[in-house]
Every structure is written in C-alpha cells, then in structure tokens.
Scaffold this motif. Sequence first.
Motif, PDB file in Angstrom:
ATOM      1  N   LEU A  54      15.353 -12.478   8.676  1.00 50.35           N
ATOM      2  CA  LEU A  54      16.142 -11.802   9.713  1.00 50.35           C
ATOM      3  C   LEU A  54      15.423 -10.549  10.206  1.00 50.35           C
ATOM      4  N   ALA A  55      14.817  -9.805   9.287  1.00 51.06           N
ATOM      5  CA  ALA A  55      14.086  -8.593   9.684  1.00 51.06           C
ATOM      6  C   ALA A  55      12.879  -8.949  10.556  1.00 51.06           C
ATOM      7  N   VAL A  56      12.170 -10.008  10.192  1.00 52.50           N
ATOM      8  CA  VAL A  56      11.004 -10.428  10.978  1.00 52.50           C
ATOM      9  C   VAL A  56      11.431 -10.827  12.385  1.00 52.50           C
ATOM     10  N   ILE A  57      12.556 -11.480  12.505  1.00 49.17           N
ATOM     11  CA  ILE A  57      13.004 -11.955  13.812  1.00 49.17           C
ATOM     12  C   ILE A  57      13.681 -10.855  14.621  1.00 49.17           C
ATOM     13  N   TRP A  58      14.585 -10.089  14.025  1.00 51.29           N
ATOM     14  CA  TRP A  58      15.456  -9.192  14.778  1.00 51.29           C
ATOM     15  C   TRP A  58      15.134  -7.709  14.666  1.00 51.29           C
ATOM     16  N   SER A  59      14.099  -7.320  13.937  1.00 49.05           N
ATOM     17  CA  SER A  59      13.769  -5.902  13.810  1.00 49.05           C
ATOM     18  C   SER A  59      13.618  -5.285  15.199  1.00 49.05           C
ATOM     19  N   PRO A  60      14.300  -4.151  15.441  1.00 45.16           N
ATOM     20  CA  PRO A  60      14.285  -3.569  16.790  1.00 45.16           C
ATOM     21  C   PRO A  60      12.897  -3.142  17.264  1.00 45.16           C
ATOM     22  N   ARG A  61      12.031  -2.752  16.354  1.00 50.35           N
ATOM     23  CA  ARG A  61      10.735  -2.245  16.767  1.00 50.35           C
ATOM     24  C   ARG A  61       9.617  -3.284  16.649  1.00 50.35           C
ATOM     25  N   HIS A  62       9.597  -4.045  15.571  1.00 46.92           N
ATOM     26  CA  HIS A  62       8.485  -4.959  15.322  1.00 46.92           C
ATOM     27  C   HIS A  62       8.904  -6.422  15.225  1.00 46.92           C
ATOM     28  N   GLY A  63      10.159  -6.713  15.488  1.00 46.02           N
ATOM     29  CA  GLY A  63      10.635  -8.085  15.374  1.00 46.02           C
ATOM     30  C   GLY A  63      10.109  -8.984  16.476  1.00 46.02           C
ATOM     31  N   LEU A  64      10.170 -10.264  16.224  1.00 48.53           N
ATOM     32  CA  LEU A  64       9.682 -11.241  17.189  1.00 48.53           C
ATOM     33  C   LEU A  64      10.446 -11.181  18.507  1.00 48.53           C
ATOM     34  N   VAL A  65      11.747 -10.988  18.436  1.00 47.07           N
ATOM     35  CA  VAL A  65      12.562 -10.947  19.656  1.00 47.07           C
ATOM     36  C   VAL A  65      12.218  -9.709  20.485  1.00 47.07           C
ATOM     37  N   SER A  66      12.170  -8.546  19.852  1.00 43.97           N
ATOM     38  CA  SER A  66      11.873  -7.324  20.616  1.00 43.97           C
ATOM     39  C   SER A  66      10.449  -7.357  21.160  1.00 43.97           C
ATOM     40  N   ARG A  67       9.506  -7.889  20.399  1.00 34.94           N
ATOM     41  CA  ARG A  67       8.127  -8.001  20.882  1.00 34.94           C
ATOM     42  C   ARG A  67       8.063  -8.956  22.076  1.00 34.94           C
ATOM     43  N   GLY A  68       8.780 -10.057  21.989  1.00 38.97           N
ATOM     44  CA  GLY A  68       8.808 -11.004  23.099  1.00 38.97           C
ATOM     45  C   GLY A  68       9.403 -10.399  24.357  1.00 38.97           C
ATOM     46  N   LEU A  69      10.481  -9.611  24.195  1.00 38.51           N
ATOM     47  CA  LEU A  69      11.098  -8.964  25.357  1.00 38.51           C
ATOM     48  C   LEU A  69      10.168  -7.924  25.974  1.00 38.51           C
ATOM     49  N   ARG A  70       9.451  -7.170  25.143  1.00 30.50           N
ATOM     50  CA  ARG A  70       8.485  -6.194  25.671  1.00 30.50           C
ATOM     51  C   ARG A  70       7.363  -6.897  26.431  1.00 30.50           C
ATOM     52  N   ASN A  71       6.869  -7.996  25.872  1.00 31.89           N
ATOM     53  CA  ASN A  71       5.803  -8.742  26.548  1.00 31.89           C
ATOM     54  C   ASN A  71       6.286  -9.333  27.868  1.00 31.89           C
ATOM     55  N   LEU A  72       7.507  -9.845  27.880  1.00 26.97           N
ATOM     56  CA  LEU A  72       8.072 -10.390  29.117  1.00 26.97           C
ATOM     57  C   LEU A  72       8.223  -9.290  30.166  1.00 26.97           C
ATOM     58  N   SER A  73       8.716  -8.137  29.742  1.00 24.67           N
ATOM     59  CA  SER A  73       8.877  -7.012  30.657  1.00 24.67           C
ATOM     60  C   SER A  73       7.524  -6.585  31.245  1.00 24.67           C
ATOM     61  N   LEU A  74       6.499  -6.538  30.414  1.00 22.58           N
ATOM     62  CA  LEU A  74       5.158  -6.180  30.894  1.00 22.58           C
ATOM     63  C   LEU A  74       4.641  -7.237  31.863  1.00 22.58           C
ATOM     64  N   SER A  75       4.869  -8.500  31.556  1.00 24.14           N
ATOM     65  CA  SER A  75       4.419  -9.581  32.449  1.00 24.14           C
ATOM     66  C   SER A  75       5.097  -9.490  33.807  1.00 24.14           C
ATOM     67  N   VAL A  76       6.381  -9.191  33.823  1.00 21.75           N
ATOM     68  CA  VAL A  76       7.111  -9.060  35.088  1.00 21.75           C
ATOM     69  C   VAL A  76       6.582  -7.868  35.876  1.00 21.75           C
ATOM     70  N   ARG A  77       6.330  -6.744  35.192  1.00 21.46           N
ATOM     71  CA  ARG A  77       5.804  -5.550  35.871  1.00 21.46           C
ATOM     72  C   ARG A  77       4.439  -5.834  36.481  1.00 21.46           C
ATOM     73  N   ILE A  78       3.568  -6.497  35.740  1.00 23.00           N
ATOM     74  CA  ILE A  78       2.224  -6.798  36.245  1.00 23.00           C
ATOM     75  C   ILE A  78       2.307  -7.776  37.415  1.00 23.00           C
ATOM     76  N   ALA A  79       3.168  -8.790  37.315  1.00 19.82           N
ATOM     77  CA  ALA A  79       3.328  -9.737  38.428  1.00 19.82           C
ATOM     78  C   ALA A  79       3.840  -9.013  39.668  1.00 19.82           C
TER      79      ALA A  79
END
Length: 150
Positions: free
Chosen positions: A7-32
């Motif tokens: 659960l920590a690996v997936i949902w950790s607010p700073r280093h979790g897979l979900v938060s990392r994925g959302l940050r990457n998506l946000s960066l991709s949208v900004r660059i596009a």
Amino acid sequence: AGMEFALAVIWSPRHGLVSRGLRNLSLSVRIAAEDFLGRLYREEEMKSGVRPLRPLEASSAGPIVDWFGVRSLAWRRWVVQRGRGWELTPLGREKGAQLVASHRLWEAYAGESLNLPADHRHSAAHRMEHFINPELREEISRELRPPTSG
C-alpha cells in the motif's frame, strides 16, 4: 506487513506509484501544451515573414495528452478556437514568444558554451525550453553576451 508495504509503494503521497504517475502525466500535458503554443507562435512568425530556424515537429505525446494540453491553454485563455483551428490570444502570444526565445537561447548556448554540434542543438533546445525559467534565461543571456569594456 507485506500488505502495508505494498500500500505504501502504491499510495505514498510523495514517492508512490500513483503520485509519481500523476506528476508525470501533469508534466506530459504541460509539455504538450507548450509544444502546441510554440507551434502556433512559429506559424504566426512564418506568416509575418520571419522564418523559424527549424521545421515544426509533430507532437509525440499522444492524442489524449495533446487534447488535455490544448484544453489547458484554452482554460488559461492563451488560445481561442476559431472555426476548426486555434489562434493565440495576446497573452498566449507573449507566452509563446518567451518559449521560443528560451528555445533559441538554449540553441545559442549549446553552440557557444557546450560546443554541441549544430545538428544536435535543436533537439536539445526542444527538450530544455520547457525548463528554462526567467532567472535562468537571464543568466544564460548574460553568459552569452560579450563583456563590455569600461
């Protein structure tokens, strides 16, 4: 304990897979969005007789990311839809000019200070233009300017 770790690996607010994925998506949208903004700005330059240094590139982010990028520009009122196309607003034109200036500045910097071959400068500048803030732009400009004798 294993379940808590998962659960920590997936949902950790700073280093979790979900938060990392959302940050990457946000960066991709900004660059596009910025790529689209730069493309519109360069198209306006071409119509006014000023030619860009390189041909325009197609976006590689994918249609969904591109769609969100264009919508974010419209939401910020940097572009408006006219018929089937998009047009820059005065604020969008200003932001596009800053983005293209950052690109061209990095190309000059890569050539002069990094001795990057001419055929590699555009792709490097295309990546870097999204991360050059006004302070860095000013610092690079100062470095590229020859010292004045006083």
